[in-house]
Scaffold this motif. Structure first.
Motif, mmCIF file in Angstrom:
data_model
loop_
_atom_site.group_PDB
_atom_site.id
_atom_site.type_symbol
_atom_site.label_atom_id
_atom_site.label_comp_id
_atom_site.label_asym_id
_atom_site.label_seq_id
_atom_site.Cartn_x
_atom_site.Cartn_y
_atom_site.Cartn_z
ATOM 1 N N ASN A 96 8.853 2.768 13.478
ATOM 2 C CA ASN A 96 8.162 2.350 14.700
ATOM 3 C C ASN A 96 8.464 3.300 15.861
ATOM 4 O O ASN A 96 7.584 3.588 16.681
ATOM 5 C CB ASN A 96 8.566 0.924 15.073
ATOM 6 N N LEU A 106 2.671 0.835 6.978
ATOM 7 C CA LEU A 106 2.417 -0.570 7.301
ATOM 8 C C LEU A 106 2.879 -0.866 8.726
ATOM 9 O O LEU A 106 4.014 -0.592 9.079
ATOM 10 C CB LEU A 106 3.151 -1.486 6.314
ATOM 11 N N LYS A 107 1.991 -1.461 9.516
ATOM 12 C CA LYS A 107 2.316 -1.774 10.903
ATOM 13 C C LYS A 107 2.445 -3.276 11.152
ATOM 14 O O LYS A 107 3.214 -3.699 12.006
ATOM 15 C CB LYS A 107 1.245 -1.202 11.832
ATOM 16 N N LYS A 108 1.687 -4.065 10.400
ATOM 17 C CA LYS A 108 1.708 -5.512 10.594
ATOM 18 C C LYS A 108 2.856 -6.139 9.819
ATOM 19 O O LYS A 108 3.079 -5.820 8.650
ATOM 20 C CB LYS A 108 0.386 -6.127 10.158
ATOM 21 N N PHE A 109 3.569 -7.034 10.487
ATOM 22 C CA PHE A 109 4.696 -7.721 9.852
ATOM 23 C C PHE A 109 4.239 -8.479 8.604
ATOM 24 O O PHE A 109 4.931 -8.497 7.590
ATOM 25 C CB PHE A 109 5.340 -8.689 10.851
ATOM 26 N N ARG A 110 3.055 -9.075 8.661
ATOM 27 C CA ARG A 110 2.527 -9.827 7.519
ATOM 28 C C ARG A 110 2.350 -8.925 6.299
ATOM 29 O O ARG A 110 2.649 -9.326 5.168
ATOM 30 C CB ARG A 110 1.189 -10.466 7.895
ATOM 31 N N ASP A 111 1.860 -7.705 6.525
ATOM 32 C CA ASP A 111 1.665 -6.770 5.411
ATOM 33 C C ASP A 111 3.004 -6.356 4.804
ATOM 34 O O ASP A 111 3.141 -6.255 3.575
ATOM 35 C CB ASP A 111 0.911 -5.531 5.886
ATOM 36 N N THR A 138 4.266 -9.173 2.694
ATOM 37 C CA THR A 138 3.477 -9.316 1.466
ATOM 38 C C THR A 138 3.908 -8.314 0.407
ATOM 39 O O THR A 138 4.196 -8.685 -0.744
ATOM 40 C CB THR A 138 1.983 -9.130 1.765
#
Length: 218
Positions: free
Chosen positions: A178, A57-62, A65
């Motif tokens: 990261n 997972l790279k997106k903070f939103r993902d 979630t």
């Protein structure tokens, strides 16, 4: 005996912590927040699963979630399980938690797509395994003689501590991932890392099934 033999691989409650929990009478939010955070940080099965969840997972939103779904499942069965006096085999629940680690690592490797041409809804799976993780801890706490006075507040405080510990672990894991992703050989390393994660899950399953059968034979 087996709870001592496997001291830190799963949802273990140490003897000193167990004595404290059993000796509490009334609300004790701060100590229970600490115990919850400590449980999270030292529970390798929990940490292994979270590593698997956020690995790609790279997106903070993902990240928010998936972790929120896991937290919701974990919180529901932890609190309801203790209040409803749910009693199940600790070893079988912990073996299922080990299976959750195997599942997530296998899914990260694309195993389900290769075998079945697709994968189950990862969000549903993360929520479902969160239920098992919470039930594992609820089962351990259920075995202790916890005072009914202040029980709900203490359980909520413990769960808050678990989530604080989870955030601390995730901050470190996501930061390291990261940095790792900047390596030109990340994809190759990621394959080996998830194989190792899967093997760790199998070890957890084997340990807890061994404990289950040994307990039955005693």
């Amino acid at each position: 005996m087996w709870g001592i033999f496997f001291p830190a691989v799963a949802h273990d409650v140490s003897q000193s912590n167990a004595r404290f929990v059993e000796g509490v009478s009334g609300p004790a939010p701060i100590p229970f927040v600490y115990l919850g955070a400590r449980h999270m940080v030292t529970g390798l099965d929990h940490v292994f699963f979270l590593i698997g969840v956020v690995f790609f997972l790279k997106k903070f939103r993902d990240i928010v979630t998936y972790v929120s779904l896991f937290t919701l499942g974990h919180s529901l069965t932890l609190i309801v399980g203790v209040l409803a006096n749910v009693s199940v085999s600790v070893f079988l629940i912990d073996a299922l938690i080990g299976l959750s680690v195997v599942y997530k690592a296998f899914e990260n490797l694309g195993g389900f797509r290769k075998l079945f041409g697709g994968s189950v809804d990862v969000r549903a799976a993360v929520f479902g395994f969160g239920l098992f993780h919470g039930l594992g801890l609820a089962t351990k706490l259920h075995a202790l003689s916890m005072d009914d006075n202040g029980l709900l507040l203490n359980l909520i405080s413990f769960n808050i501590g678990v989530e604080i510990g989870q955030v601390l672990v995730l901050l470190l894991v996501v930061w390291l991932l990261n940095i790792w992703r900047t390596s030109p050989r990340f994809e190759t390393h990621a394959w080996y890392a998830n194989i190792a994660l899967m093997m760790g899950g199998f070890v957890l399953i084997g340990q807890h099934l061994t404990g289950y059968f040994m307990e039955g034979a005693a």
